[in-house]
Design a protein around this motif. Structure first.
Motif, PDB file in Angstrom:
ATOM      1  N   SER A  28       0.825  -1.207   0.000  1.00 26.88           N
ATOM      2  CA  SER A  28       0.000   0.000   0.000  1.00 26.88           C
ATOM      3  C   SER A  28       0.861   1.261   0.000  1.00 26.88           C
ATOM      4  N   ALA A  29       1.896   1.279   0.815  1.00 27.06           N
ATOM      5  CA  ALA A  29       2.801   2.439   0.872  1.00 27.06           C
ATOM      6  C   ALA A  29       3.518   2.624  -0.465  1.00 27.06           C
ATOM      7  N   PHE A  30       3.922   1.524  -1.101  1.00 29.50           N
ATOM      8  CA  PHE A  30       4.584   1.613  -2.402  1.00 29.50           C
ATOM      9  C   PHE A  30       3.654   2.249  -3.431  1.00 29.50           C
ATOM     10  N   PHE A  31       2.418   1.771  -3.510  1.00 23.11           N
ATOM     11  CA  PHE A  31       1.487   2.314  -4.494  1.00 23.11           C
ATOM     12  C   PHE A  31       1.126   3.763  -4.195  1.00 23.11           C
ATOM     13  N   ARG A  32       0.995   4.120  -2.928  1.00 22.26           N
ATOM     14  CA  ARG A  32       0.706   5.511  -2.552  1.00 22.26           C
ATOM     15  C   ARG A  32       1.874   6.410  -2.956  1.00 22.26           C
ATOM     16  N   THR A  33       3.101   5.960  -2.710  1.00 21.25           N
ATOM     17  CA  THR A  33       4.284   6.729  -3.097  1.00 21.25           C
ATOM     18  C   THR A  33       4.366   6.863  -4.612  1.00 21.25           C
ATOM     19  N   TRP A  34       4.094   5.783  -5.321  1.00 21.73           N
ATOM     20  CA  TRP A  34       4.118   5.806  -6.775  1.00 21.73           C
ATOM     21  C   TRP A  34       3.084   6.794  -7.319  1.00 21.73           C
ATOM     22  N   LYS A  35       1.863   6.762  -6.776  1.00 21.44           N
ATOM     23  CA  LYS A  35       0.790   7.665  -7.210  1.00 21.44           C
ATOM     24  C   LYS A  35       1.160   9.117  -6.904  1.00 21.44           C
ATOM     25  N   ASN A  36       1.683   9.369  -5.709  1.00 23.90           N
ATOM     26  CA  ASN A  36       2.065  10.727  -5.339  1.00 23.90           C
ATOM     27  C   ASN A  36       3.221  11.234  -6.192  1.00 23.90           C
ATOM     28  N   LEU A  61      10.837  21.986  -6.210  1.00 23.63           N
ATOM     29  CA  LEU A  61      10.607  20.798  -7.041  1.00 23.63           C
ATOM     30  C   LEU A  61      11.925  20.101  -7.355  1.00 23.63           C
ATOM     31  N   HIS A  62      12.971  20.883  -7.597  1.00 24.52           N
ATOM     32  CA  HIS A  62      14.280  20.289  -7.889  1.00 24.52           C
ATOM     33  C   HIS A  62      14.828  19.545  -6.672  1.00 24.52           C
ATOM     34  N   VAL A  63      14.554  20.055  -5.485  1.00 24.14           N
ATOM     35  CA  VAL A  63      14.989  19.370  -4.265  1.00 24.14           C
ATOM     36  C   VAL A  63      14.265  18.040  -4.127  1.00 24.14           C
ATOM     37  N   ALA A  64      12.950  18.066  -4.334  1.00 25.23           N
ATOM     38  CA  ALA A  64      12.142  16.862  -4.122  1.00 25.23           C
ATOM     39  C   ALA A  64      12.361  15.812  -5.208  1.00 25.23           C
ATOM     40  N   VAL A  65      12.677  16.228  -6.425  1.00 17.36           N
ATOM     41  CA  VAL A  65      12.849  15.256  -7.503  1.00 17.36           C
ATOM     42  C   VAL A  65      14.100  14.412  -7.288  1.00 17.36           C
ATOM     43  N   GLY A  66      15.054  14.916  -6.524  1.00 18.64           N
ATOM     44  CA  GLY A  66      16.279  14.178  -6.264  1.00 18.64           C
ATOM     45  C   GLY A  66      16.161  13.105  -5.201  1.00 18.64           C
ATOM     46  N   LEU A  67      15.005  12.982  -4.578  1.00 19.50           N
ATOM     47  CA  LEU A  67      14.818  11.960  -3.540  1.00 19.50           C
ATOM     48  C   LEU A  67      14.772  10.572  -4.164  1.00 19.50           C
ATOM     49  N   PRO A  68      15.222   9.559  -3.438  1.00 19.41           N
ATOM     50  CA  PRO A  68      15.130   8.182  -3.953  1.00 19.41           C
ATOM     51  C   PRO A  68      13.682   7.790  -4.226  1.00 19.41           C
ATOM     52  N   PHE A  69      13.487   6.819  -5.117  1.00 19.49           N
ATOM     53  CA  PHE A  69      12.135   6.443  -5.531  1.00 19.49           C
ATOM     54  C   PHE A  69      11.232   6.036  -4.370  1.00 19.49           C
ATOM     55  N   LEU A  77       7.781  18.044   0.088  1.00 16.86           N
ATOM     56  CA  LEU A  77       7.232  19.340  -0.311  1.00 16.86           C
ATOM     57  C   LEU A  77       6.324  19.913   0.776  1.00 16.86           C
ATOM     58  N   GLY A  78       5.544  19.061   1.409  1.00 14.88           N
ATOM     59  CA  GLY A  78       4.690  19.511   2.515  1.00 14.88           C
ATOM     60  C   GLY A  78       5.507  20.071   3.662  1.00 14.88           C
ATOM     61  N   ALA A  79       6.621  19.423   3.953  1.00 15.21           N
ATOM     62  CA  ALA A  79       7.503  19.905   5.025  1.00 15.21           C
ATOM     63  C   ALA A  79       8.106  21.258   4.658  1.00 15.21           C
ATOM     64  N   ILE A  80       8.470  21.432   3.391  1.00 14.15           N
ATOM     65  CA  ILE A  80       9.032  22.706   2.938  1.00 14.15           C
ATOM     66  C   ILE A  80       7.996  23.814   3.084  1.00 14.15           C
TER      67      ILE A  80
END
Length: 96
Positions: A28-36, A61-69, A77-80
């Motif tokens: 469930s967490a994997f699919f939620r992360t994938w969808k987000n 957006l550039h900061v968040a895109v560099g996060l591992p899959f 982004l919410g924390a930012i």
């Protein structure tokens, strides 16, 4: 059936639902992360003013895109946004 056999069967029965729950939660967490992450990529299509309306910048957006899959970029982004909002509120309190 001895007491040891009964205890062993009971223990295995108790472990099985917990293991299934962990697997279901992980999937469930994997699919939620994938969808987000899919939705996150749509943020790149927004203009800078639209991003500013939701409290983000293109650099965020550039900061968040560099996060591992496996890590949900929308959480980062919410924390930012929360940190930026709290710092703006602190600055406003100091001015008043």
């Amino acid at each position: 059936m001895t007491a040891l056999d009964h205890a062993t069967q009971t223990m295995h029965a108790a472990i099985r639902p917990a293991a299934v729950t962990r697997v279901v939660n992980a999937v469930s967490a994997f699919f939620r992360t994938w969808k987000n992450r899919r939705e996150f990529y749509r943020l790149g299509d927004m203009s800078d003013s639209e991003l500013a309306d939701i409290g983000l910048t293109r650099a965020d957006l550039h900061v968040a895109v560099g996060l591992p899959f496996g890590i949900d970029p929308t959480v980062r982004l919410g924390a930012i946004v929360r940190a930026r909002s709290e710092s703006a509120e602190d600055m406003a309190r100091r001015i008043c």
